[in-house]
Structures are given as C-alpha cells and as structure tokens.
Enzyme design. Sequence first.
Site, mmCIF file in Angstrom:
data_model
loop_
_atom_site.group_PDB
_atom_site.id
_atom_site.type_symbol
_atom_site.label_atom_id
_atom_site.label_comp_id
_atom_site.label_asym_id
_atom_site.label_seq_id
_atom_site.Cartn_x
_atom_site.Cartn_y
_atom_site.Cartn_z
ATOM 1 C CD GLU A 26 -2.804 -1.092 2.493
ATOM 2 O OE1 GLU A 26 -2.614 -0.164 3.309
ATOM 3 O OE2 GLU A 26 -3.703 -1.947 2.616
ATOM 4 C CG HIS A 35 2.332 0.916 4.606
ATOM 5 N ND1 HIS A 35 1.949 2.124 4.043
ATOM 6 C CD2 HIS A 35 1.171 0.289 4.948
ATOM 7 C CE1 HIS A 35 0.640 2.228 4.052
ATOM 8 N NE2 HIS A 35 0.138 1.123 4.591
ATOM 9 C CE1 TYR A 43 -7.501 -0.304 7.390
ATOM 10 C CE2 TYR A 43 -5.872 -1.932 6.692
ATOM 11 C CZ TYR A 43 -6.191 -0.641 7.072
ATOM 12 O OH TYR A 43 -5.212 0.317 7.131
ATOM 13 N N GLY A 80 -3.655 -68.507 34.024
ATOM 14 C CA GLY A 80 -3.168 -69.804 33.585
ATOM 15 C C GLY A 80 -1.724 -70.004 33.998
ATOM 16 C CB THR A 127 0.137 -69.550 28.898
ATOM 17 O OG1 THR A 127 -0.218 -68.660 29.967
ATOM 18 C CG2 THR A 127 0.474 -70.922 29.459
ATOM 19 C CB SER A 163 2.898 -60.893 31.021
ATOM 20 O OG SER A 163 2.586 -61.352 32.319
#
EC number: 3.1.21.-
Length: 668
Positions: free
Chosen positions: A119, A127, A210, A399, A403, A406
């Site tokens: 502008e 600017h 604007y 169990g 097996t 976990s």
Amino acid sequence: MAGNAYSDEVLGTTNWLKDKSNQEVFSFVFKNEDVQLNGKNIGWNSYRKELQEEELKSLQRGAETTWDQSEDMEWESSVDELTKKQVFIFDSLVKKCLFEVLSTKNIAPSDVTWFVQHEWGKDQGWHCHVLIGGKNFSQAQGKWWRRQLNVYWSRWLVTACSVQLSPAERIKLREIAEDQEWVTLLTYKHKQTKKDYTKCVCFGNMVAYYFLTKKKICTSPPRDGGYFLSSDSGWKTNFLKEGERHLVSKLYTDDMRPETVETTVTTAQETKRGRIQTKKEVSIKTTLKELVHKRVTSPEDWMMMQPDSYIEMMAQPGGENLLKNTLEICTLTLARTKTAFDLILEKAETSKLTNFLLADTRTCRIFAFHGWNYIKVCHAICCVLNRQGGKRNTVLFHGPASTGKSIIAQAIAQAVGNVGCYNAANVNFPFNDCTNKNLIWVEEAGNFGQQVNQFKAICSGQTIRIDQKGKGSKQIEPTPVIMTTNENITVVKIGCEERPEHTQPIRDRMLNIHLTHTLPGDFGLVDKNEWPMICAWLVKNGYQSTMASYCAKWGKVPDWTENWAEPKVTTEINSVGSTNSPSPKSTPLSQNYALTPSDLEDLALEPWSTPSTPVVGTVKTPNTGETGSTACQEAQRSPTWSEIEEDLRACFSSEHWKSDSEQLPNLD
C-alpha cells in the site's frame, strides 16, 4: 445471493474468507524510512538492485504476473515502470523473509494462512501489510516472530540497496533498520501491567472489512492512498480486479451480518472486575492443548515430545508443581473424553488394512493354539476396553507360566498409553497411581484379602473414592481393568479363613480368558502396532465395540464359563488364504492326518513328512506333555494301517483285490 449473478472467482473468494473468518493471525507491517549516510540519500525506491537468487527471481516474476492479471482493461494504469519494479522487489523480499522464518520453525508453507498487500499512505509512504497464522502459531510467539522478521528484512534490504555503499555503511544501514523496527507487530497495552502484548486479528474479517475496500493506485507518484497489489496463500485475491474486490467485501459483509443484535449493558463495576488473561496463563493453555493433542501422559513423554515447553515451565517459580498440575489436567482430559479403545484405534495405520491378516498376529495365534475363535475373543476384549461390558469390566488372563498372558496385556497397555498400575506392595494405598487413567493394569494379581471389596468395585466399573498418600481422597471414574495372574483369584482368604461368598461376585466381574498352551521360547513379543490394527480390522469388518454388536454377532453376553471355541472360525492359521499356508496339494496334512503311521516304516515305504505347523489338539504341548482335548484327539487322530486296509477292501471287490494282491512285489 444468487449463484448466477457473480463470477466463480468472486464466490470462491467470499466462501474462502468465510471459512477463515474466525482464524486468529498475526498482523505485521513492513516499511522503510528515508536514511542519509555520509551524504548519500536512501529513500523508499532505492532498493532496485537486480536480485541474484533464483528463489527471489521466481517470487519477483510471480508479483509481475499478479500485477498484469489484476489490471482493469477499461482504463490504463499510469504507474511508471520504476515504481512497479520497486514494488515487485519488495514483494519478493517480504515473502522471502516469511519463508525463512517458517523454515526455522519447521513449518510447511502449506500449513500456513497468509495475506500480503502493498500500500501507499499519504503520511507513511510505501508499506506492506502481512497477515499470517496457522495451527502451530500461538499468541506468545508474536514478539519472537517480529524479531526474526526484523532481522531478515534488514538483511535483504541491504542486499537489494542500489546505492553504492561501503561495507561500514551497509552495516550501519542494517543497524538502523533493526533498531528503528522497520517491521512492526500489532499489539495492545495491558491496563494493569502497562506492557505490550500481541493482539491477534480474525483473518477473514480483517481482509474483507479493511484490505479489500481500498482503491487501487493508478498514478505515479501516488497522489492518494491505496494499494499496489495483493496476494494470499489460497490464490484467491491475487488476480481480482478492484471492482471484484469491493464486491467480495460487500458479499462477505452481507453474509456475516447477524440477524439479531443483542445489546448488553455493562456497568463500571463489572468492567473493573473483568479479568484479562496473563501471558503465563495463555502459555499454559497453549501447552496443554499440545499435550492433549500428542497424547502426552507422563513426564518422560513430555521431555521427549515437547522439550521446549517442559524447560519453559521448569524454569518458572514453582515449576515442579506447575508441571505436575499441567500433566494431571492432560491425563484427566484424556480419561474423561476418550476410552481405552479410542486411544488404541487412533494409532492404527488404516492404509495397511488391505494386506493385514488377523490370523497371522501373535495374539490370535495364541488364542488359536487353544482352538478358540480368536475373532470372538478379540471382540469381547474390545467391548470391555470401550466401557461397553457393563458390570463385566475386567479382562482376566490367567493360567500357567509362559502362556502369553503378560505379553498380550503389555501390548494393550502400551497401545493405550494412559495406564495406571496397581501396586500390591503399597498395602495402604495400592491404587495410588490409578486416578485419571484410561486403563488399570493389575500384573500378577494374588489373593485380594481385605481389599476384596475395593477390588470388586473397581473391577465392576463403579465410581468410588480412594485414599492417596499425602493427599485427600480422590475419585476413580469407571475404568477398564486388565489383569494377569497364575493363581485362582476367585478364592479369597482373609487371614486363615476362606471366604466363598466372594467367588461368584468376582466371576461376574471378569471376562475369563484361561490360557494353558505353553509358548515356545522363540515366540517373541506382541508388536506395538498389533492391537491398533486388530481394533481397526474389527471395526472395518462390522465388529463394533459395543455389547449390542457383540450379542448380534455371537448370540449372548460372555460369562465366566464362555466357550471361546464356538462358533468355529472360518479361516484358521496356516489355512488356505493365510500368508503362512502350505501349497494346496494333496498331502496327509490336507486330509487332517497329522502324524505318520508307524506301520509304514515296517513296510519300508517312504514315510509322510511331518507338517511344520501341528494341527490344534493333536500334538503334545511342549514342556508339559499335555495333550489336547479328548474330542480333538478323536476327531484328528492318525489312522492305523488296518483301518486303511479295511477302507481299501470296501472299495474293491474280493476278486479284484485278490488279483491285485498276487501282483504285489515281495517287500522282504
């Protein structure tokens, strides 16, 4: 708004701005001042030196194209070529500064929304307005962005300056640009602290109300204020003519105008009591959003995934308490808004579902070793993880040792992330770590003893309050429980007295998964991506993680004595259609003959080869010597030579059998 009255460019720009009407962005202004160094005047149009970098040249050509396409054909612009060239160079330098700052933050330009407009003002002269924002931007970063842009802007201005300057004069020009802040940021002053803070603006409103309302400059030198050219990240306003810009602004204003305006009266006392967020609060809220988005649930995860915010909080007064409270809010948010199933499912790589085989996963192989329908078992587990199991809120893996109990529980807990562990060693506060969690993991559970009532409440998904060490009591919301044990936890002993009245209530709260098949030593762990893919596979194939879906698929709600083997799974491991399946040729294995009859060795014939994968329930379990169920042994046992001979006699007449027998060679 009639669809045929306006061009596609006007409608597209209006809709694009409406979509971004509430997006908050930074507002910067790039400028330069008239400078005199040792008698050399440097004005706004003294930066016309030919650019050397290819990227700058490409940006300059883009600005030239934007100018040419946005000119109105009804009248000819009288802006001279020198002014145009200066604007083009400024446009390329401004965008170069933006891209360099984005690269330092590792932000892709495609993830950013920006708008640039050059502008001319009556008082300020040339600017450039810049709006920029995105998902990785926060209000606290505004001043950092201004400092970085100021440094890059001063450096590139010195590079483009066409006035002959000595090295010392170039350094002085750069110092002037940085000290006078030729890049400014929109801020506001706090009423109490009297300090300046970054003020973000709404992208769509700022552009439409604007910038698009201004007039285009068409004279040189400019007599009135206006704009030279503009561009944006969506390529919407680049080629719009002045009339089209005004039309977009009008359409946007009409569409965004509220139908009814509510008026509120605020007294002076209410205004005085009004509270403005501090910079510290804004920073904490921004950090909290990032932690929840990245599923950070522990200090270690925070250190690895967000080290900058961790160090920032740690350096503040009372940093340890601030870290602890922030992390607690994060885990609370995840526990209240997500289920364990949701956290697992969002980690799935859905692009790999096409080639994913459920039967080849280690979890399903463990279930298949027992002759179970692994789809049914996984579906039941997912229902519990999604808080859809009702009173049966606990998955129990029990169990003998080795097996697979976990490793399955560990894979599920790792996929969830926000997990609390039961601590049996802490007799007074065993559930100290189980608040604000999506899953509770009880590893190697034993006799509940005097904690049996508290255990029953948690295992059934009730909301209870527990005591915490050094704190007051805290509430545990309904949370799924996953439990592994080698013992019979349904037998409760308090002291030396056995309490059988707890046996049935405990069974009513458990999803009973009894694993008995000992895994080989080289079986390995369950991959961390396995359970997310299992959950995604179930959802894709219509096995929703709700009890209504489970009952529709399998007939009834699972209980303690649930038969996981029924109904039979349609495609088993190493069957045709699996990646590990043998070639579909006629072999004893394809006829359910698992072992070579010993009688063939006496006949000196070539024995049948033993299959690499044993048929479930026919081969002895390693290490234990236990065989499968009697029904499986009867159904899949190896035929004897006498039985084969009887079948052959039934197929041929006695005369034919006698003639063929006379022609047999002497095997002795």
